[in-house]
Design a protein around this motif. Structure first.
Motif, PDB file in Angstrom:
ATOM      1  N   GLY A  17      32.476  38.684  51.981  1.00  0.00           N
ATOM      2  CA  GLY A  17      33.335  39.526  52.812  1.00  0.00           C
ATOM      3  C   GLY A  17      33.544  40.913  52.257  1.00  0.00           C
ATOM      4  O   GLY A  17      34.323  41.689  52.812  1.00  0.00           O
ATOM      5  N   THR A  18      32.839  41.248  51.175  1.00  0.00           N
ATOM      6  CA  THR A  18      32.909  42.580  50.585  1.00  0.00           C
ATOM      7  C   THR A  18      31.505  43.006  50.170  1.00  0.00           C
ATOM      8  O   THR A  18      30.566  42.205  50.172  1.00  0.00           O
ATOM      9  CB  THR A  18      33.804  42.615  49.329  1.00  0.00           C
ATOM     10  N   LEU A  19      31.392  44.257  49.753  1.00  0.00           N
ATOM     11  CA  LEU A  19      30.101  44.785  49.300  1.00  0.00           C
ATOM     12  C   LEU A  19      29.972  44.797  47.786  1.00  0.00           C
ATOM     13  O   LEU A  19      29.069  45.429  47.242  1.00  0.00           O
ATOM     14  CB  LEU A  19      29.896  46.192  49.871  1.00  0.00           C
ATOM     15  N   ALA A  23      38.246  38.424  46.788  1.00  0.00           N
ATOM     16  CA  ALA A  23      38.091  39.782  46.248  1.00  0.00           C
ATOM     17  C   ALA A  23      39.391  40.567  46.366  1.00  0.00           C
ATOM     18  O   ALA A  23      39.747  41.334  45.467  1.00  0.00           O
ATOM     19  CB  ALA A  23      36.963  40.507  46.981  1.00  0.00           C
ATOM     20  N   TYR A  24      40.102  40.379  47.477  1.00  0.00           N
ATOM     21  CA  TYR A  24      41.375  41.081  47.680  1.00  0.00           C
ATOM     22  C   TYR A  24      42.337  40.782  46.528  1.00  0.00           C
ATOM     23  O   TYR A  24      43.015  41.681  46.009  1.00  0.00           O
ATOM     24  CB  TYR A  24      41.987  40.640  49.009  1.00  0.00           C
ATOM     25  N   LEU A  25      42.382  39.525  46.121  1.00  0.00           N
ATOM     26  CA  LEU A  25      43.306  39.126  45.059  1.00  0.00           C
ATOM     27  C   LEU A  25      42.802  39.463  43.662  1.00  0.00           C
ATOM     28  O   LEU A  25      43.605  39.760  42.765  1.00  0.00           O
ATOM     29  CB  LEU A  25      43.566  37.615  45.138  1.00  0.00           C
ATOM     30  N   PRO A  78      39.755  44.389  40.694  1.00  0.00           N
ATOM     31  CA  PRO A  78      40.737  45.383  40.233  1.00  0.00           C
ATOM     32  C   PRO A  78      40.770  46.675  41.042  1.00  0.00           C
ATOM     33  O   PRO A  78      41.785  47.372  41.044  1.00  0.00           O
ATOM     34  CB  PRO A  78      40.308  45.660  38.785  1.00  0.00           C
ATOM     35  N   ASN A  79      39.677  46.988  41.746  1.00  0.00           N
ATOM     36  CA  ASN A  79      39.618  48.266  42.470  1.00  0.00           C
ATOM     37  C   ASN A  79      39.534  48.081  43.984  1.00  0.00           C
ATOM     38  O   ASN A  79      39.114  48.990  44.700  1.00  0.00           O
ATOM     39  CB  ASN A  79      38.416  49.077  41.985  1.00  0.00           C
ATOM     40  N   PHE A  80      39.947  46.931  44.460  1.00  0.00           N
ATOM     41  CA  PHE A  80      39.741  46.588  45.859  1.00  0.00           C
ATOM     42  C   PHE A  80      40.304  47.636  46.816  1.00  0.00           C
ATOM     43  O   PHE A  80      39.693  47.941  47.839  1.00  0.00           O
ATOM     44  CB  PHE A  80      40.367  45.224  46.172  1.00  0.00           C
ATOM     45  N   THR A  81      41.458  48.191  46.521  1.00  0.00           N
ATOM     46  CA  THR A  81      42.118  49.100  47.464  1.00  0.00           C
ATOM     47  C   THR A  81      41.705  50.561  47.297  1.00  0.00           C
ATOM     48  O   THR A  81      42.194  51.420  48.045  1.00  0.00           O
ATOM     49  CB  THR A  81      43.644  48.992  47.319  1.00  0.00           C
ATOM     50  N   ALA A  82      40.803  50.864  46.365  1.00  0.00           N
ATOM     51  CA  ALA A  82      40.371  52.251  46.164  1.00  0.00           C
ATOM     52  C   ALA A  82      39.435  52.687  47.285  1.00  0.00           C
ATOM     53  O   ALA A  82      38.492  51.971  47.640  1.00  0.00           O
ATOM     54  CB  ALA A  82      39.665  52.402  44.824  1.00  0.00           C
TER      55      ALA A  82
END
Length: 549
Positions: free
Chosen positions: A345-347, A493-495, A498-502
């Motif tokens: 669900g992420t890159l 990955a959200y949890l 460490p840089n998920f929200t950047a």
């Protein structure tokens, strides 16, 4: 006398004509027979440790973690694609990539294009990138080559308005599949799904899940059934064994649900189209006891390996049928895990790194391992190339890696592109640039609007028996789903990243393969960042929609 001579010449010409036709037909038949059969098996949500040929697939003493004799055979006799990449690591767009050879941002279905408009012209790749009617697929390309084509197992890619989640009427979660009215609806939707898949280039479409078992819409049918899927593959081979054929077969395992009672211990009569009178018998019998006994005998009792063996059994059934019908030696088999699972669900690398084998009798000249980076958009052009197609090599975002398999000079890719949800990424020369962008209206949402968004998302999940992800409307959005707290697929990955929200991220993958150190604001890497932004922009500018870098 003259008439007799003319008549003899005329009869001779007729004989020569028919002999010539027969010879030509024989040549054509031989030519057709030489075309390799293709089996493309796509598994769902496998982890690296599920492959015994990997470091993760062995314990500290070197013992394999799984009982998977046929996958082990493919590892020993086939080619392991060491650097297998996925463009868009969730179910639907990954299948779009594989079946069309193109990036999912090229999807033309109304749900996708409409969502692009809502997002101010930015394409948002989720479970919305369906293959629309008339769009070319692996099936249509191989039909053009004279192949018979089959589609078996999990769909989640061919648009069908009769299906739940694709515009169809949703049945009640606790509906009784034995109720005549409910059964009528199930049968209607199933037949419509078959029609839509056949319109997309497949002669055969059966043993179909329109979605994952938990998202079928009826709790009583939310069960795994690899026996039923395997039966579809075996039936297709039996029906078209005299023709060159392409079989696309997609498992629902090891995607959830995985609790024993709804997976390997389940009643094999339970299917998405209802409850069968008789269970399939193409896999080892009796099914539950056979799995238990083989797991115990191999020393894996108590390790929850039954579902992986069950998946392997389905692949085994295909190999056995191919061998029984005398066509295995002329068949290429691909086994592909639809995407990475660690950060699905992420890159991030845990999402875009996946696993695949490609097998044929006698192997390929490259050997047991190919180290060139390849993308799942490359499968279709490669398989067409192996089948002798010369017309479509420039028709895809993907590129054939046939020459690499054959041990010949292969230029390969100089960069790798990824797209998913509100994120885009590019990898080049060991560095990765990762960008996340939301439409302005979403970043300006009030707290009440965020509450409303979260409430609607939670209600949707609960309608399928799933639980809420977050109850805090102030949580940052996800990258895949623009919901406070993120969506289910990206939750790990959200949890944990460490840089998920950047919004902007830069990684040195050679020295930081786990992508923990974001170098975006480090001036030492200004040149790499500039180069990567230009590379990413070159991809984006060639695709529909916009994405501001």
């Amino acid at each position: 006398m003259k008439d007799h001579i003319l008549k003899s010449i005329y009869l001779s010409l007729i004989v020569l004509f028919f002999v010539g036709c027969k010879t030509e037909n024989k040549k054509t038949a031989i030519s057709e027979k030489k075309k390799p059969n293709i089996v493309f098996f796509i598994a769902d949500d496998m982890y690296p440790w599920m492959f015994n040929n990997t470091a993760e697939g062995k314990d500290k003493d070197g013992k394999p973690l799984n009982l998977t004799p046929t996958l082990d055979r493919m590892a020993a006799e086939g080619v392991w694609l060491e650097k297998m990449k996925v463009v868009s690591p969730v179910c639907t767009p990954s299948r779009y990539n594989s079946l069309t050879g193109n990036y999912a941002s090229r999807a033309k279905n109304e749900a996708f294009t409409g969502f692009t408009e809502v997002n101010d012209g930015q394409t948002v790749i989720q479970w919305n990138s369906y293959i629309a009617p008339g769009e070319k697929t692996m099936g249509t390309y191989f039909q053009d080559l004279g192949y018979k084509t089959g589609f078996v197992g999990k769909n989640h890619i061919i648009e069908s308005l009769s299906q739940v989640g694709d515009g169809g009427e949703k049945p009640e979660l606790d509906a009784d599949p034995n109720d005549p009215k409910v059964l009528e609806g199930l049968e209607y939707r199933y037949k419509e799904l078959q029609k839509d898949i056949k319109k997309s280039g497949f002669d055969y479409a059966d043993k179909l899940y329109h979605n994952n078992p938990n998202w079928l819409g009826i709790r009583a049918l939310a069960y795994q059934n690899m026996d039923w899927i395997a039966e579809g593959g075996v039936e297709f081979i039996d029906k078209y064994k005299e023709d060159p054929f392409l079989l696309y077969i997609a498992s629902t395992l090891p995607h959830a649900p995985l609790q024993p009672k709804v997976s390997w211990q389940a009643d094999r009569r339970i299917t998405p189209k209802g409850i069968l009178k008789n269970a399939p018998t193409v896999l080892p019998q009796p099914p539950v006891k056979s799995l238990q006994e083989r797991i115990k005998k191999a020393g894996y009792e108590g390790t929850s390996r039954e579902n992986i063996l069950w998946l392997d059994d389905a692949v085994t059934a295909l190999f056995n049928k191919l061998e029984k019908e005398g066509v295995l030696d002329n068949t290429i088999v691909v086994f592909f895990n639809d995407h990475g699972q660690n950060f699905k669900g992420t890159l991030y690398e845990g999402g875009v790194n996946s696993q695949a084998f490609i097998w044929k009798k006698g192997g390929f000249k490259v050997g047991s391992k190919m180290t060139n980076p390849v993308s799942n958009v490359d499968f279709l052009p490669t398989l067409l190339d192996l089948a002798g197609d010369t017309k479509h090599k420039d028709s895809f975002d993907g590129k054939s890696f046939k020459s690499a398999l054959e041990g010949k000079e292969f230029a390969g890719r100089t960069s790798m592109y990824h797209e998913l949800g509100y994120a885009r990424a590019v990898v080049k020369d060991g560095f990765k640039y990762y960008a996340v962008r939301y439409p302005k209206w979403a970043t300006d949402y009030t707290l009440e609007q965020r509450k409303d968004t979260l409430a609607k998302y939670t209600k949707f999940r609960e309608s399928f028996g799933e639980h809420a992800i977050s109850d805090n409307p102030k949580d940052p959005y996800g990258q895949l789903e623009m919901v406070p707290g993120g969506g289910g697929a990206e939750h790990n990955a959200y949890l944990n990243h460490p840089n998920f929200t950047a919004s902007d991220q830069l990684y040195d993958l050679k020295n930081d393969p786990e992508e923990k150190n974001n170098l975006f604001n480090d001036p030492k890497y200004a040149e790499q960042l500039k180069m990567l932004k230009a590379e990413l922009n070159s991809y984006i500018s060639s695709l529909p929609g916009k994405f501001d870098i």
